[in-house]
Design a protein around this motif. Structure first.
Motif, PDB file in Angstrom:
ATOM      1  N   PHE B  74       0.826  -1.202   0.000  1.00 21.90           N
ATOM      2  CA  PHE B  74       0.000   0.000   0.000  1.00 21.90           C
ATOM      3  C   PHE B  74       0.865   1.258   0.000  1.00 21.90           C
ATOM      4  CE2 PHE B  74      -3.405  -2.890   1.059  1.00 21.90           C
ATOM      5  CZ  PHE B  74      -4.487  -2.319   0.430  1.00 21.90           C
ATOM      6  N   GLN B  75       1.932   1.195   0.741  1.00 24.58           N
ATOM      7  CA  GLN B  75       2.838   2.350   0.728  1.00 24.58           C
ATOM      8  C   GLN B  75       3.330   2.641  -0.678  1.00 24.58           C
ATOM      9  OE1 GLN B  75       4.831   3.697   4.743  1.00 24.58           O
ATOM     10  NE2 GLN B  75       5.364   4.170   2.670  1.00 24.58           N
ATOM     11  N   ASN B  76       3.817   1.630  -1.325  1.00 31.86           N
ATOM     12  CA  ASN B  76       4.353   1.806  -2.666  1.00 31.86           C
ATOM     13  C   ASN B  76       3.267   2.194  -3.651  1.00 31.86           C
ATOM     14  OD1 ASN B  76       7.166   1.268  -2.362  1.00 31.86           O
ATOM     15  ND2 ASN B  76       6.670  -0.886  -2.042  1.00 31.86           N
ATOM     16  N   ARG B  77       2.115   1.613  -3.459  1.00 34.80           N
ATOM     17  CA  ARG B  77       1.024   1.915  -4.381  1.00 34.80           C
ATOM     18  C   ARG B  77       0.647   3.388  -4.292  1.00 34.80           C
ATOM     19  NH1 ARG B  77      -1.850   2.540  -7.816  1.00 34.80           N
ATOM     20  NH2 ARG B  77      -3.496   1.277  -8.760  1.00 34.80           N
ATOM     21  N   ARG B  78       0.535   3.872  -3.075  1.00 33.82           N
ATOM     22  CA  ARG B  78       0.216   5.277  -2.874  1.00 33.82           C
ATOM     23  C   ARG B  78       1.294   6.156  -3.480  1.00 33.82           C
ATOM     24  NH1 ARG B  78       0.316   5.903   2.983  1.00 33.82           N
ATOM     25  NH2 ARG B  78       0.298   3.636   2.963  1.00 33.82           N
ATOM     26  N   SER B  79       2.493   5.854  -3.120  1.00 39.16           N
ATOM     27  CA  SER B  79       3.620   6.661  -3.555  1.00 39.16           C
ATOM     28  C   SER B  79       3.702   6.737  -5.073  1.00 39.16           C
ATOM     29  CB  SER B  79       4.911   6.062  -2.995  1.00 39.16           C
ATOM     30  OG  SER B  79       6.023   6.793  -3.414  1.00 39.16           O
ATOM     31  N   ARG B  80       3.623   5.598  -5.656  1.00 45.36           N
ATOM     32  CA  ARG B  80       3.737   5.536  -7.105  1.00 45.36           C
ATOM     33  C   ARG B  80       2.582   6.257  -7.783  1.00 45.36           C
ATOM     34  NH1 ARG B  80       2.196  -0.204  -9.625  1.00 45.36           N
ATOM     35  NH2 ARG B  80       0.216   0.656 -10.292  1.00 45.36           N
ATOM     36  N   SER B  81       1.409   6.078  -7.222  1.00 43.22           N
ATOM     37  CA  SER B  81       0.233   6.729  -7.781  1.00 43.22           C
ATOM     38  C   SER B  81       0.422   8.244  -7.767  1.00 43.22           C
ATOM     39  CB  SER B  81      -0.994   6.357  -6.967  1.00 43.22           C
ATOM     40  OG  SER B  81      -2.171   6.686  -7.644  1.00 43.22           O
ATOM     41  N   ARG B  82       0.886   8.689  -6.654  1.00 47.39           N
ATOM     42  CA  ARG B  82       1.092  10.104  -6.482  1.00 47.39           C
ATOM     43  C   ARG B  82       2.146  10.642  -7.433  1.00 47.39           C
ATOM     44  NH1 ARG B  82       1.822  13.376  -1.483  1.00 47.39           N
ATOM     45  NH2 ARG B  82       0.234  14.942  -1.885  1.00 47.39           N
ATOM     46  N   ARG B  83       3.235   9.976  -7.489  1.00 45.28           N
ATOM     47  CA  ARG B  83       4.315  10.467  -8.327  1.00 45.28           C
ATOM     48  C   ARG B  83       3.901  10.510  -9.789  1.00 45.28           C
ATOM     49  NH1 ARG B  83       9.510   6.999  -9.315  1.00 45.28           N
ATOM     50  NH2 ARG B  83       9.475   6.728  -7.064  1.00 45.28           N
ATOM     51  N   ARG B  84       3.156   9.510 -10.163  1.00 50.20           N
ATOM     52  CA  ARG B  84       2.694   9.481 -11.540  1.00 50.20           C
ATOM     53  C   ARG B  84       1.860  10.698 -11.855  1.00 50.20           C
ATOM     54  NH1 ARG B  84       0.776   3.551 -13.506  1.00 50.20           N
ATOM     55  NH2 ARG B  84       1.816   3.671 -15.507  1.00 50.20           N
ATOM     56  N   GLN B  85       0.945  10.977 -10.935  1.00 51.23           N
ATOM     57  CA  GLN B  85       0.114  12.164 -11.117  1.00 51.23           C
ATOM     58  C   GLN B  85       0.992  13.387 -11.320  1.00 51.23           C
ATOM     59  OE1 GLN B  85      -2.792  10.841 -11.930  1.00 51.23           O
ATOM     60  NE2 GLN B  85      -3.742  12.621 -10.998  1.00 51.23           N
ATOM     61  N   ARG B  86       1.987  13.476 -10.510  1.00 55.83           N
ATOM     62  CA  ARG B  86       2.849  14.631 -10.560  1.00 55.83           C
ATOM     63  C   ARG B  86       3.558  14.742 -11.895  1.00 55.83           C
ATOM     64  NH1 ARG B  86       5.266  15.156  -4.895  1.00 55.83           N
ATOM     65  NH2 ARG B  86       3.775  16.711  -4.273  1.00 55.83           N
ATOM     66  N   SER B 116      -3.266  14.799   2.281  1.00 57.36           N
ATOM     67  CA  SER B 116      -4.103  13.621   2.134  1.00 57.36           C
ATOM     68  C   SER B 116      -3.795  12.959   0.815  1.00 57.36           C
ATOM     69  CB  SER B 116      -5.569  14.016   2.170  1.00 57.36           C
ATOM     70  OG  SER B 116      -5.851  14.870   1.094  1.00 57.36           O
ATOM     71  N   TRP B 117      -4.657  12.112   0.419  1.00 54.26           N
ATOM     72  CA  TRP B 117      -4.282  11.394  -0.769  1.00 54.26           C
ATOM     73  C   TRP B 117      -4.779  11.947  -2.096  1.00 54.26           C
ATOM     74  CZ3 TRP B 117      -6.512   8.703  -4.674  1.00 54.26           C
ATOM     75  CH2 TRP B 117      -5.603   8.050  -5.496  1.00 54.26           C
ATOM     76  N   PRO B 118      -5.888  11.522  -2.575  1.00 54.90           N
ATOM     77  CA  PRO B 118      -6.073  11.534  -4.020  1.00 54.90           C
ATOM     78  C   PRO B 118      -6.344  12.918  -4.591  1.00 54.90           C
ATOM     79  CG  PRO B 118      -7.692  10.165  -2.925  1.00 54.90           C
ATOM     80  CD  PRO B 118      -7.072  11.070  -1.912  1.00 54.90           C
ATOM     81  N   VAL B 119      -7.244  12.903  -5.482  1.00 52.36           N
ATOM     82  CA  VAL B 119      -7.556  14.082  -6.237  1.00 52.36           C
ATOM     83  C   VAL B 119      -7.889  15.256  -5.369  1.00 52.36           C
ATOM     84  CG1 VAL B 119      -8.338  13.677  -8.526  1.00 52.36           C
ATOM     85  CG2 VAL B 119      -9.474  12.601  -6.624  1.00 52.36           C
ATOM     86  N   ALA B 120      -6.966  16.090  -5.203  1.00 53.17           N
ATOM     87  CA  ALA B 120      -7.253  17.294  -4.474  1.00 53.17           C
ATOM     88  C   ALA B 120      -6.667  18.460  -5.222  1.00 53.17           C
ATOM     89  CB  ALA B 120      -6.648  17.218  -3.068  1.00 53.17           C
ATOM     90  N   ASP B 121      -7.472  19.390  -5.500  1.00 53.03           N
ATOM     91  CA  ASP B 121      -6.943  20.657  -5.909  1.00 53.03           C
ATOM     92  C   ASP B 121      -6.068  20.572  -7.142  1.00 53.03           C
ATOM     93  OD1 ASP B 121      -7.405  23.130  -5.031  1.00 53.03           O
ATOM     94  OD2 ASP B 121      -5.367  23.388  -4.311  1.00 53.03           O
ATOM     95  N   GLU B 122      -4.812  20.295  -6.908  1.00 49.91           N
ATOM     96  CA  GLU B 122      -3.877  20.274  -8.011  1.00 49.91           C
ATOM     97  C   GLU B 122      -4.201  19.130  -8.953  1.00 49.91           C
ATOM     98  OE1 GLU B 122      -0.077  21.807  -5.462  1.00 49.91           O
ATOM     99  OE2 GLU B 122      -0.321  19.679  -5.878  1.00 49.91           O
ATOM    100  N   ASP B 123      -4.579  18.045  -8.384  1.00 50.66           N
ATOM    101  CA  ASP B 123      -4.823  16.877  -9.206  1.00 50.66           C
ATOM    102  C   ASP B 123      -5.987  17.093 -10.162  1.00 50.66           C
ATOM    103  OD1 ASP B 123      -3.921  14.621  -6.605  1.00 50.66           O
ATOM    104  OD2 ASP B 123      -2.760  15.568  -8.152  1.00 50.66           O
TER     105      ASP B 123
END
Lengths: 224, 224
Positions: B74-86, B116-123
């Motif tokens: 889950f850690q990696n999944r979150r991290s990777r998801s986030r970085r990809r978005q970026r 927090s996590w997902p789609v917020a603001d910038e996303d």
DNA sequence: GAGATATGAATGAACG
DNA sequence: CGTTCATTCATATCTC
């Protein structure tokens, strides 16, 4: 700044061109780790400020390092040490499952304070059932005729609408409860991009609000 | 290599009967990935400790796994998801609002506002951009007539297929390059649940592989 | 089998 | 102090 990590034998040709590619993270040298470990194992697990400074000076013989680095190192070391301890305890208390393999790889972490949405208390297979079970029946994809409306910037719409994407198109949904039947007709079902259908009551009213920025898909249920 | 230092305390002896050496890394089974993905996509992106335990027990039905493995996943999944978005966001930002060379964009690592996590603001912007590039034109939803195929238990399909969900239905995709036209006809487009369309070459062959456990939606492009 | 990519594991750096 | 994020390392997998 250029504390330079480990001499990596790989060949990712980088380095030169980067103007200010700061190596943001300290990478302790093996000698430094040795020193830190020996101090920790000698019983000094939480050195006071002045001790930290002394240790830092010691470590500097082998590479750039700051007081903060030392401080963080001990903090993490303590944390991790403790956590490992706990792990083992919890693991021994948990021997309940049937499978012969209990996988002792050690180290897990977490214990989160606030979580978002518990995966329900259902049984083990509920999840695989959720994925597969959801489509036990038939759905056909709704034919969406709404025109794209992408151009207008997604500003902080102060009106009370939530911006979502339905079938790939931007959509401004009212914030209140949503009447699916009135909005899309009889057998319409909104499916979250995860594949999970949104629950509605017996009148076709959405039981939960759409979530800003999320993607949904509008499908027609063949079951209704 | 120089792996010294780090007193690696992990005892990776997993269940898989590795004869001797270096099998130190957990390799999740396809079914396990499916479960994990579905949990993640259902909104539980950071399960608390007890949830992690429950998930681990669930996964153990398909192979040895530890709490730590689940935690890391889950850690990696979150991290990777986030970085990809970026990365996507950065890429799209580059294309839209900058003269040819903008070398001063530089770093903003210091301030990482999002907590927090997902789609917020910038996303949101990235989503609108993602969609915008793709949805400028029109798409209509594909009429999927494939019969549900859920019954078959998620067995050890060691065959070379990838289990995904298309329009909510389980689907076994071949691992190799996918011929979209042959498979779904002329104007078919696969859209990832994130809203991002999957790129194809001029022959309609998917340029990237589908990813195990992910949800896709099959739509008809009105542009083609 | 070397290179590229995906991803499990580890750990420094912070936040609350 | 416990938890979480970001980065890095190592290996499994895929590709040619």
């Amino acid at each position: 700044m250029s504390m330079e990590g480990r001499s990596n034998g790989s060949s990712p040709g980088d380095a030169a061109a980067a103007p200010a590619a700061v190596r943001s993270r300290w990478t302790p040298k093996p000698e430094q780790i040795l020193i830190l470990e020996s101090i920790f194992n000698s019983g000094t697990v939480n050195p006071p400020k002045d001790e930290t400074v002394r240790i830092r000076k010691l470590l500097e013989k082998f590479g750039a390092v700051s007081d903060a680095n030392v401080f963080y190192w001990f903090q993490n070391r303590r944390s991790r040490s403790r956590r490992r301890q706990r792990e083992l305890q919890a693991a021994s208390a948990l021997a309940s499952s049937s499978p012969p393999y209990s996988s002792s790889t050690a180290r897990s972490t977490s214990a989160s304070p606030s979580s978002s949405w518990p995966v329900a208390d259902e049984d083990l297979l509920s999840i695989s059932h959720r994925m597969g079970g959801f489509m036990e029946g038939n759905y056909s994809i709704f034919n969406c005729t709404k025109q794209p409306d992408q151009y207008s910037p997604i500003n902080e719409s102060i009106d009370n609408t939530i911006t979502v994407f339905i079938n790939g198109m931007r959509w401004e949904a009212p914030r209140g409860p949503l009447d699916m039947r009135a909005m899309f007709g009889q057998s319409a079902v909104l499916v979250h991009s995860s594949g999970q259908p949104l629950p509605v009551d017996e009148h076709g009213i959405l039981l939960q609000s759409l979530q800003m920025g999320e993607s949904y898909f509008l499908v027609r249920s063949l079951l209704l």
